[in-house]
Design a protein around this motif. Structure first.
Motif, PDB file in Angstrom:
ATOM      1  N   LEU A 231       0.834  -1.200   0.000  1.00 37.81           N
ATOM      2  CA  LEU A 231       0.000   0.000   0.000  1.00 37.81           C
ATOM      3  C   LEU A 231       0.870   1.251   0.000  1.00 37.81           C
ATOM      4  CD1 LEU A 231      -2.873   1.172   0.229  1.00 37.81           C
ATOM      5  CD2 LEU A 231      -2.620   1.025   2.706  1.00 37.81           C
ATOM      6  N   SER A 232       0.564   2.168  -0.905  1.00 39.34           N
ATOM      7  CA  SER A 232       1.320   3.411  -1.017  1.00 39.34           C
ATOM      8  C   SER A 232       0.455   4.626  -0.696  1.00 39.34           C
ATOM      9  CB  SER A 232       1.883   3.541  -2.432  1.00 39.34           C
ATOM     10  OG  SER A 232       2.467   4.793  -2.635  1.00 39.34           O
ATOM     11  N   SER A 233      -0.791   4.617  -1.208  1.00 44.18           N
ATOM     12  CA  SER A 233      -1.675   5.746  -0.940  1.00 44.18           C
ATOM     13  C   SER A 233      -3.127   5.306  -1.051  1.00 44.18           C
ATOM     14  CB  SER A 233      -1.400   6.901  -1.906  1.00 44.18           C
ATOM     15  OG  SER A 233      -1.784   6.556  -3.219  1.00 44.18           O
ATOM     16  N   ALA A 234      -3.996   6.106  -0.449  1.00 40.86           N
ATOM     17  CA  ALA A 234      -5.437   5.893  -0.535  1.00 40.86           C
ATOM     18  C   ALA A 234      -6.095   7.264  -0.555  1.00 40.86           C
ATOM     19  CB  ALA A 234      -5.936   5.062   0.636  1.00 40.86           C
ATOM     20  N   THR A 235      -7.035   7.438  -1.486  1.00 38.66           N
ATOM     21  CA  THR A 235      -7.727   8.721  -1.593  1.00 38.66           C
ATOM     22  C   THR A 235      -9.224   8.505  -1.764  1.00 38.66           C
ATOM     23  OG1 THR A 235      -7.462   8.824  -4.002  1.00 38.66           O
ATOM     24  CG2 THR A 235      -5.746   9.881  -2.681  1.00 38.66           C
ATOM     25  N   ALA A 236      -9.970   9.507  -1.330  1.00 40.86           N
ATOM     26  CA  ALA A 236     -11.408   9.564  -1.565  1.00 40.86           C
ATOM     27  C   ALA A 236     -11.709  10.998  -1.955  1.00 40.86           C
ATOM     28  CB  ALA A 236     -12.175   9.163  -0.314  1.00 40.86           C
ATOM     29  N   ASN A 237     -12.342  11.163  -3.101  1.00 40.68           N
ATOM     30  CA  ASN A 237     -12.665  12.507  -3.595  1.00 40.68           C
ATOM     31  C   ASN A 237     -11.403  13.376  -3.678  1.00 40.68           C
ATOM     32  OD1 ASN A 237     -14.532  14.272  -4.667  1.00 40.68           O
ATOM     33  ND2 ASN A 237     -15.072  15.141  -2.677  1.00 40.68           N
ATOM     34  N   ASP A 238     -10.307  12.772  -4.147  1.00 36.68           N
ATOM     35  CA  ASP A 238      -9.009  13.440  -4.305  1.00 36.68           C
ATOM     36  C   ASP A 238      -8.393  13.934  -3.001  1.00 36.68           C
ATOM     37  OD1 ASP A 238      -8.857  13.039  -7.078  1.00 36.68           O
ATOM     38  OD2 ASP A 238     -10.074  14.830  -7.460  1.00 36.68           O
ATOM     39  N   ILE A 239      -8.848  13.396  -1.877  1.00 35.94           N
ATOM     40  CA  ILE A 239      -8.288  13.749  -0.567  1.00 35.94           C
ATOM     41  C   ILE A 239      -7.618  12.506  -0.001  1.00 35.94           C
ATOM     42  CG2 ILE A 239      -8.831  14.498   1.787  1.00 35.94           C
ATOM     43  CD1 ILE A 239     -11.294  15.950   0.545  1.00 35.94           C
ATOM     44  N   SER A 240      -6.394  12.652   0.466  1.00 42.27           N
ATOM     45  CA  SER A 240      -5.668  11.515   1.031  1.00 42.27           C
ATOM     46  C   SER A 240      -6.362  11.025   2.296  1.00 42.27           C
ATOM     47  CB  SER A 240      -4.227  11.905   1.365  1.00 42.27           C
ATOM     48  OG  SER A 240      -3.587  10.801   1.987  1.00 42.27           O
ATOM     49  N   ILE A 241      -6.559   9.713   2.354  1.00 44.62           N
ATOM     50  CA  ILE A 241      -7.147   9.101   3.550  1.00 44.62           C
ATOM     51  C   ILE A 241      -6.211   8.038   4.127  1.00 44.62           C
ATOM     52  CG2 ILE A 241      -9.537   9.613   2.929  1.00 44.62           C
ATOM     53  CD1 ILE A 241      -9.735   6.661   1.955  1.00 44.62           C
TER      54      ILE A 241
END
Length: 150
Positions: free
Chosen positions: A41-51
């Motif tokens: 896992l490197s990144s996670a976003t929702a609606n272009d916002i990092s979560i």
């Protein structure tokens, strides 16, 4: 002494027109996903916002390996366990549909509360796998995009 340029010219033309026919054909999305090399896992976003900060620390070091040849995989939970009773590794079976871009897995490999349906492939290269999934919470459904890297 006379030097004949004709044979030299022919050799230059023939050598210059050679191409690298030994290159491998481009890999399919399924082959890139199932490279047999672990994804992390490197990144996670929702609606272009990092979560990513909402993801439990114990999940951040998990390694997910897809094997193309037999469509099996392995999740290794890494050094940080979410629960002492959690097994170190867990096998899974997967499939990928090129037309719908659906990545189907028979077990939860990304523990996202409220996740619904298959993972959908956003993009894949030899170094990066980007998938999305709809997640419902508090009556709202949001598309979550997760990036994994080698």
């Amino acid at each position: 002494m006379k030097f004949n340029f004709f044979p030299v010219l022919i050799c230059l033309i023939l050598l210059g027109s050679c191409s690298d026919d030994d290159s491998e054909p481009a890999k399919s999305d399924a082959e890139l996903i199932g490279s047999g090399v672990a994804w992390k896992l490197s990144s996670a976003t929702a609606n272009d916002i990092s979560i990513i900060s909402l993801v439990d620390e114990c999940i951040l070091d998990n390694l997910i390996t897809f094997n193309y040849d037999d469509k099996t995989g392995l999740v290794d939970i890494g050094a940080s366990k979410c629960s002492d009773s959690e097994p170190q590794t867990e096998s899974f079976v997967w499939d990928y549909n090129e037309a719908s871009k659906a990545l189907t897995v028979d077990k939860t490999i990304l523990d996202v509360p409220g996740a619904e349906g298959n993972l959908l492939l956003e993009s894949v290269t030899s170094n990066e796998l980007v998938v999305s999934q709809n997640v419902s919470f508090s009556g709202f459904t949001q598309k979550v995009i997760v990036t994994l890297v080698h």
